[in-house]
Structure formats: structure tokens, C-alpha cells
Design an enzyme around this catalytic site. Structure first.
Site, PDB file in Angstrom:
ATOM      1  CE  LYS A 178     -32.894 -38.765 -28.609  1.00  0.00           C
ATOM      2  NZ  LYS A 178     -33.183 -37.403 -29.146  1.00  0.00           N
ATOM      3  N   GLY A 230     -43.118 -39.328 -30.680  1.00  0.00           N
ATOM      4  CA  GLY A 230     -42.566 -38.721 -31.880  1.00  0.00           C
ATOM      5  C   GLY A 230     -43.175 -39.324 -33.126  1.00  0.00           C
ATOM      6  N   GLY A 235     -40.624 -44.399 -34.445  1.00  0.00           N
ATOM      7  CA  GLY A 235     -41.197 -45.430 -33.593  1.00  0.00           C
ATOM      8  C   GLY A 235     -41.006 -46.822 -34.177  1.00  0.00           C
ATOM      9  CD  GLU A 252     -48.692 -39.454 -28.465  1.00  0.00           C
ATOM     10  OE1 GLU A 252     -48.810 -39.496 -29.717  1.00  0.00           O
ATOM     11  OE2 GLU A 252     -48.571 -38.413 -27.823  1.00  0.00           O
ATOM     12  CB  CYS A 286     -49.214 -36.348 -31.805  1.00  0.00           C
ATOM     13  SG  CYS A 286     -49.639 -36.300 -30.055  1.00  0.00           S
ATOM     14  CD  GLU A 386     -48.278 -36.322 -37.198  1.00  0.00           C
ATOM     15  OE1 GLU A 386     -48.873 -36.089 -36.143  1.00  0.00           O
ATOM     16  OE2 GLU A 386     -47.323 -37.120 -37.287  1.00  0.00           O
TER      17      GLU A 386
END
Length: 492
Positions: A178, A230, A235, A252, A286, A386
Site C-alpha cells: 500500500k 512513516g 508505527g 522505520e 526522516c 519532528e
């Protein structure tokens, strides 16, 4: 406008949700494609197709590594013949400058070739085991995990799809993927190339959508592993869903990576690498070097030069190869601008940028000026969270230990860098940085041959390199009794 379809069990089919997803060019705000959204039922069907492929027909799983590698090399060759097309797709879909998209495609082609070769390398081991059971031959073999669900982000649409599919296919798994609905087009094109290369029916499946589709992937008991790149929040959600059948996980996730600069470093060089660290791909990375931690004696000199370079950056449509393109969409632009507002309110010094860019052809796109905040402290929101945009914070230190403490004062642990001409200090400090990917006197180089992944809330597992292949494998122990009868303490 033709509707892009899902790829399930070797067929291109429309989703049964009855909905379509508009794909937007972030440089212009225009709809460039329409994608048919998958339903939960479509996702279940794709998972079942992958399961049948792996456990029943077994064509890809049982294929010898030489033949499997040859097909992967064929995929690489087809990708190479369409390299310019794929780069343009990512640029209009994601917004990144064309030269960056071209580099992503080249890297992805090499990734397929790397794993096509690696799968033919020797694996497993032979062990000299305890003789208490008689003469035994003990060894290990590496086998594919099974049905792998993969969810990719929008910041590197093509490359992240390759990073996941190449090692998973090399290991012999069957896949359900996806892509992000914000930038799905290059992944759709990749699956068209999989079909052209002759991958077996059901071996690779592609579904489209967002949370509902991802949740089904995470909870479905027929999925043996989920691989996700993501946000940390998503996650965590997938970890909870995966607990149902204790899926193998590869995550990740986010980062807030430190870039430590000592006074003895080449300041001009450090500025250039810092630019790459934070402004490459609009800061939507990231591992971005979003926290500059610099020795106090050279801070003002560094910040002045960094601001000069940032203010000189060209901004525009990625197809024109500017220094920096738009962020992915209006929602992300507002998120970034919200963080900038927060930084100002918390007392950080705005050095440059800090606003939307609307000049010329950029008026309808989602552009944010490269932004630098000085005089930041560890408690500020812009330092702790972030942002995922072209925004960097600057903090200063006076001692080496202070720099290390500041660098590690984060829930994340994805990446980090150290700039110094003192080689012993470089090794000493980099060893103390709690992160999975680190650099000395540079920032951002990534290699298919080396592992990629983080500590702490930046994720679980590693992509790329031998480690990336092993993520998609199970290790089986095999013990053979070479002595007739029962021996040792079992014997009467």
C-alpha cells in the site's frame, strides 16, 4: 482522466469502495491523476492472493535463486529503460526537484541489481554441537517469511517501494503493498513493470487507500510480516494490531537527528553538508539533520553563512530543477507553518524564512521558505518534535559532553553526524550518539550495501544491505542424528 487501478492476483481491478483518490501536484495544486480506492474486502482479497501464491502455487517461493535473481535483473533493466519517465512521475507527484528524483530512480535500479546478486550468496551455518547426543550434524537455513504487507511513505515514493520490494522478493516472499495515497503514481508504474517482467500471479499485489487498508494489513492473521515506513504514531498503531498473530515487524519511523559541529571543523564544508542535511527533499526526510548543535565559539559565524546560503536557494516547480520544491500538500504546509509559529512564540530567534513562498508560478503550490531558528533550547517544541519540512534549529554547547547530552536528549534515534578535524574526537563522539545511521564530516549519503534503521522510537529492524534481506527471512535450525539408535542420557 483515466482511473488508476489496484493490482490483485495478477489483474488490474478497480477498488470496490466506490471512492476515488485525487492525486495532487504540490507545485501547482492541480489534480494529475485519479486512483481507485481499495476497500477492506479488496485488501483481504489481495492478502489471500499473496497467501495462495506463497503457500499453494509456490512458484516464486520455490524458484531457484539464479532464476529469481535473473528476473530481478530484468526488472532493473526495464526500470532503467523508463528511468526518465519514473523520475518525472515522482517530481510531479511528490514535488521534489527532478535531479533528486533522478537520483532516487538510479538508486532504486541499483537496489534491484544488488539484491539479485546477494540472494545467490552463501547463507546459513554449520555448527559443532554438544556430543552428548551422539554424532550430530547441525546447520541453519534461511527461508522467506511468507506473506509480507508493506506500507510506504510519500516522501520517497519510488525509492521506498523499491527498498521494500527488492529484498522481500529476493528472499522469496509474496507481497501486498500500500503506497501513500498522497504520492502513489511511481509505485503503480513499478507494479506495471513487475507484470511486464513476468512475476508469478499473486506474488505481488497493490492496494490503494489510507487508514482502513493499513489497519486490515496490520490485523489480518494471514499476514506474516508488516514492513512500514512513516510516522512513529502510525508505527505504534501497527505494532498493536500486529500483536494479534505476533507478526514480524519492520518499522522505520520518525527522527529528530542531531548534527554536531565542533569549532575545529571546516565551517564552510559543514555549512554545505548542513544544507543537504536539512533542505534536501524539502526537509521531508526522516533522517534530516534538523537539530544543529554547534560549539559556541563558532556559532555566529556558522549561522550567518548558513542563512546566506539558505536565502540564496531557488524555490519552484521541481520540473525546473530548483534548489527546493514544494512540500507534499496544503495540510503539510500548514503543519510546518504551525511549527514555525510555535518556535517564534517560544522565543527562538527566526534567522531566515518562516513563511509560505508565493512568488511567480509558486502562488498556487505549497512552498515554504528555508527556515533557520537560532538560540533554541531543548524544551522547545521545534527542537523536540519532528517537523518534516525545511526548518532547522540551532543550539550551542561549550563542552564535548554537553554536545553528546544535547544530541541524545530525544525520544528518537535514527541518524546523527559529527563534524571535526580531530579524528579521535570524531570516533569518540559518534560512538556515544544513540542512533542507527551516523556520519562523520558529511550528512545524508545512503548506500544499498549498508543497513538503514534507528534506535528508540525511530523504529525496529533494518533495511538495505544483508540486514535488509535478513529482515524478510526466517532462520531455521536443522539437526541430523548421524548415530544409529538413541545415545546419551536418553539411552536406557
Amino acid at each position: 482522466m483515466q482511473v488508476k487501478k489496484n493490482y490483485i492476483d495478477g489483474e488490474w481491478v478497480e477498488g470496490t469502495s466506490g471512492k476515488n483518490i485525487d492525486v495532487i501536484n504540490p507545485a501547482t495544486g492541480e489534480v494529475i491523476a485519479v486512483v481507485s480506492e481499495s476497500s477492506t474486502a479488496d485488501t483481504k482479497r489481495a492478502i489471500q492472493a499473496a497467501k495462495n501464491s506463497f503457500y499453494k502455487t509456490r512458484e516464486w517461493r520455490d524458484m531457484d535463486s539464479q532464476t529469481r535473481g535473473d528476473i530481478m535483473l530484468k526488472i532493473a533493466d526495464i526500470l532503467e529503460s523508463h528511468a526518465a519517465e519514473l523520475a518525472e512521475i515522482d517530481t510531479v507527484d511528490n514535488g521534489k526537484p527532478l535531479r533528486e528524483a533522478e537520483a532516487d530512480v538510479a538508486d532504486g535500479i541499483h537496489c534491484f541489481r544488488y539484491y539479485a546478486g546477494l540472494i545467490k550468496a552463501p547463507y546459513g551455518g554449520v555448527y559443532d554441537v554438544n556430543a552428548g547426543f551422539g554424532k550430530m550434524h547441525s546447520f541453519t537455513v534461511h527461508e522467506p517469511v511468507g506473506v509480507v504487507a508493506q506500507i510506504t511513505p510519500w516522501n520517497y515514493p519510488f525509492l521506498m517501494s523499491v527498498w521494500k520490494t527488492a529484498p522481500a522478493l529476493a528472499a522469496g516472499n509474496s507481497i501486498v503493498m500500500k503506497p501513500s495515497p498522497k504520492a502513489p503514481l511511481s509505485t503503480i508504474r513499478l507494479f506495471e513493470i513487475f507484470e511486464e517482467a513476468g512475476l508469478p500471479k499473486g506474488c505481488v499485489n497493490l492496494v490503494q487507500g489510507d487508514a482502513d487498508v493499513g489497519s486490515e494489513m496490520g490485523s489480518n492473521p494471514d499476514v506474516d510480516m508488516i514492513a512500514f515506513t512513516g510516522s512513529t504514531k502510525v508505527g505504534q498503531s501497527l505494532m498493536r494490531l500486529a500483536a494479534g498473530n505476533v507478526k514480524k515487524l519492520g518499522l522505520e519511523l520518525g527522527g529528530k537527528s542531531p548534527n554536531i559541529i565542533f569549532s575545529d571543523a571546516d565551517i564552510e564544508g559543514a555549512v554545505e553538508w548542513a544544507m543537504i542535511g536539512i533542505f534536501f527533499n524539502q526537509g521531508e526526510v526522516c533522517s534530516a539533520g534538523s537539530r544543529i548543535i554547534i560549539e559556541k565559539s563558532v556559532k555566529d559565524k556558522f549561522v550567518k553563512r548558513l542563512a546566506e546560503r539558505a536565502n540564496a536557494m531557488t524555490i519552484g516547480n521541481g520540473m525546473n530543477n530548483p534548489d527546493i520544491g514544494p512540500v507534499i500538500n496544503g495540510q503539510q504546509m500548514e503543519r510546518v507553518l504551525g511549527y514555525i509559529k510555535s518556535g517564534i512564540e517560544e522565543g527562538a530567534a527566526l534567522v531566515c524564512g518562516g513563511e509560505r513562498y508565493t512568488e511567480g508560478d509558486c502562488a498556487k503550490g505549497y512552498f515554504v521558505r528555508p527556515t533557520i531558528f537560532d538560540n533554541c533550547t531543548s524544551g522547545m517544541k521545534i527542537v523536540r518534535e519532528e517537523i518534516f519540512g525545511p526548518v532547522v534549529t540551532v543550539q550551542s554547547f561549550t563542552t564535548e559532553q554537553e554536545a553528546v547530552d544535547m544530541a541524545n536528549d530525544t525520544v528518537y534515534g535514527l541518524a546523527g553526524a559529527v563534524f571535526t578535524n580531530d579524528i579521535t574526537r570524531a570516533h569518540r563522539v559518534i560512538k556515544e550518539i544513540r542512533a542507527g545511521i551516523t556520519w562523520i564530516n558529511c550528512y545524508n549519503p545512503t548506500f544499498n550495501e549498508a543497513p538503514w534503521g534507528g534506535y528508540k522510537m525511530s523504529g525496529i529492524g533494518r533495511e538495505l544491505g544483508i540486514h535488509g534481506l535478513e529482515e524478510y527471512q526466517e532462520v531455521k535450525q536443522v539437526n541430523i542424528n548421524l548415530t544409529p539408535g538413541v545415545v546419551g542420557w536418553y539411552k536406557n
